[in-house]
Scaffold this motif. Sequence first.
Motif, PDB file in Angstrom:
ATOM      1  N   ILE A  82       0.844  -1.206   0.000  1.00 16.90           N
ATOM      2  CA  ILE A  82       0.000   0.000   0.000  1.00 16.90           C
ATOM      3  C   ILE A  82       0.877   1.253   0.000  1.00 16.90           C
ATOM      4  CG2 ILE A  82      -1.990  -1.060   1.154  1.00 16.90           C
ATOM      5  CD1 ILE A  82      -0.934   0.611   3.696  1.00 16.90           C
ATOM      6  N   GLU A  83       0.292   2.353  -0.465  1.00 21.61           N
ATOM      7  CA  GLU A  83       0.998   3.632  -0.463  1.00 21.61           C
ATOM      8  C   GLU A  83       1.119   4.114   0.971  1.00 21.61           C
ATOM      9  OE1 GLU A  83       2.269   5.559  -2.961  1.00 21.61           O
ATOM     10  OE2 GLU A  83       1.892   3.901  -4.357  1.00 21.61           O
ATOM     11  N   HIS A  84       2.305   4.582   1.297  1.00 15.17           N
ATOM     12  CA  HIS A  84       2.512   5.097   2.655  1.00 15.17           C
ATOM     13  C   HIS A  84       1.811   6.459   2.793  1.00 15.17           C
ATOM     14  CE1 HIS A  84       4.429   5.704   6.459  1.00 15.17           C
ATOM     15  NE2 HIS A  84       4.829   6.905   6.066  1.00 15.17           N
ATOM     16  N   VAL A  85       1.044   6.631   3.850  1.00 17.15           N
ATOM     17  CA  VAL A  85       0.288   7.871   4.060  1.00 17.15           C
ATOM     18  C   VAL A  85       0.835   8.613   5.285  1.00 17.15           C
ATOM     19  CG1 VAL A  85      -2.007   8.837   4.523  1.00 17.15           C
ATOM     20  CG2 VAL A  85      -1.774   6.813   3.096  1.00 17.15           C
ATOM     21  N   ASN A  86       1.105   9.896   5.081  1.00 17.09           N
ATOM     22  CA  ASN A  86       1.554  10.705   6.215  1.00 17.09           C
ATOM     23  C   ASN A  86       0.318  11.291   6.918  1.00 17.09           C
ATOM     24  OD1 ASN A  86       2.853  12.332   8.014  1.00 17.09           O
ATOM     25  ND2 ASN A  86       3.434  13.883   6.487  1.00 17.09           N
ATOM     26  N   ILE A  87      -0.115  10.631   7.966  1.00 21.80           N
ATOM     27  CA  ILE A  87      -1.327  11.057   8.680  1.00 21.80           C
ATOM     28  C   ILE A  87      -1.099  12.382   9.409  1.00 21.80           C
ATOM     29  CG2 ILE A  87      -2.993  10.375  10.445  1.00 21.80           C
ATOM     30  CD1 ILE A  87      -2.139   7.473   9.882  1.00 21.80           C
ATOM     31  N   ASN A  88       0.102  12.542   9.932  1.00 20.02           N
ATOM     32  CA  ASN A  88       0.362  13.724  10.761  1.00 20.02           C
ATOM     33  C   ASN A  88       0.269  15.030   9.972  1.00 20.02           C
ATOM     34  OD1 ASN A  88       0.847  11.998  12.891  1.00 20.02           O
ATOM     35  ND2 ASN A  88       3.004  11.773  12.320  1.00 20.02           N
ATOM     36  N   GLY A  89       0.446  14.946   8.658  1.00 22.96           N
ATOM     37  CA  GLY A  89       0.416  16.153   7.814  1.00 22.96           C
ATOM     38  C   GLY A  89      -0.897  16.922   7.914  1.00 22.96           C
ATOM     39  N   TRP A  90      -1.970  16.240   8.236  1.00 23.50           N
ATOM     40  CA  TRP A  90      -3.282  16.888   8.269  1.00 23.50           C
ATOM     41  C   TRP A  90      -3.452  17.866   9.433  1.00 23.50           C
ATOM     42  CZ3 TRP A  90      -6.691  17.133   4.508  1.00 23.50           C
ATOM     43  CH2 TRP A  90      -6.640  16.178   3.508  1.00 23.50           C
TER      44      TRP A  90
END
Lengths: 297, 224
Positions: free
Chosen positions: B136-144
């Motif tokens: 899966i594509e790595h998602v930067n959750i903290n960016g939000w």
Amino acid sequence: MKNSIHKIGFIFLAAILLFANRIDGQTNVQVVTKTLAGEEKWVAGMKLEINGENALIHCETHPEQSILYEIEIISKHSEKEKAENDLNKMKWVSGKQGKTLFMRNYIELASGDTKPESNLKVMYHIKFPEGCPLTINNYFGEIKVENTQSMLKINSEFAGIDLINAKGEIEVESKFGDISGKLLNGNIEVTSNRANIDFENISGTLKILATVARINLRSLSQIQSLSIEVEKSEISIDAGNEFRYFLDIKNTELEKPSWMTFDPDDKAENIHKVNFIKLPGNPLIQVKQNIGTLKIN
Amino acid sequence: MEKNRNILDEALTHLRSFSPKEKIWNNLDQQLSDTVLNKGLSELKTFDPPDVIWESISMELSGKEKLDKLYKFDPPENLWANIEIQLDGRANKKSKIETLKWLSWAAAAVIILAISYFLIVPANHQSNISYSQETIEHVNINGWAEDDNEIMLVLNQLCASNPVACASPDFKAKEKELNDLDKQKKEILNRMSAYDSNKDLQLMLTKIELEKNEIVKQMISNIM
């Protein structure tokens, strides 16, 4: 020759960089799936109620007098052991309570258990008889319902809703979960809070209450009445000249077609009537809107 | 042998006969019985009873005296009639209690039936577990959440320079709306997972961020 070696070296380096970038942007995850399947005999008067959490619920009718279900509980984590461990924290229960067949999933933590790190989802694949009333409550995830003939009631928070070919009493309430519908016929009532609505081929009566939503209605020629009450929303109605229109709009930018002319007896500035004199018996489209845009085709 | 035996007999016959009165015989009887009784009594053993006996006797006597001292009066006629009615009432009450008992049993039975109706009867199903792997594509959750603090900082600074504008009802309403959206945003962020694309959730967050932007702009224009 030297040039060729340089070229190959460059391509090789580019490929390594590209691969490294791919590794950096992607993650391998271990997926553990638990599948539960069963069948319940259906008798007239029996209802189905699903209460989901992080659930992808797909319901459709079938000609059999039974409720068939297949439930997949999916856990994803980079470590297989953690995925397996977290899978057990997601519970799914089903049972009959009076004349209602209930299905429910939830996260259960025993004392000392930590919050699951894995991505946990539950997929419901349900087949039920056309005459079976259906109620779905879901918190995150998505809902898809097809070919229903009886009462349908949906309450969703953060879960998108997709309705295809539904007839009868339809009641949908959604917060943040966009609603789309095709071939809907009956008494339809939709309440949306920050959930977009996209409907086409609608018959019967439709009532929409919405706040902060983009509402798109197409192919409404068979509709008997349409009532929309919204705030801070963008509406687009594609219904044509065969209807009476009653528009009560404030702070709203109206875009109307060339054929639409307001009846001359309008008194209030924000109220506009169309076709009340020309087509007095025709179905009525009412729009009450505060803040936003209204586009009629 | 006595020679003048006849003379004595004759003299005795010439004596006047005398019968004592009945009372005398009675007195004699009583004296005789008293004598016997006194003699018997004197022969009886004597002993002193313990103090407790005397105390209880005196208590009983004083109780009786108190009871005697109580006022005595005859109740009016209607009082007896009322007592009779009340006694009838008690009988009715008793029958009511009996009825209530039956009703409570019946109610309990109904409740049990109702509970059993609403009891969830678990459905039977088959289950199995499978394993797989995916990329899966790595998602930067903290960016939000990166800009949230900065926005609040700017608003606070502006409010410090113009507190009157920030106290206006319009500003307060927008502030509430902004806080509500932040609450929804946090709810969505809590649901995001590092092991999922979170596509739908990110779309919801985009919508929230766009709406928040509009509100923040309006709040700033209120202050300026």
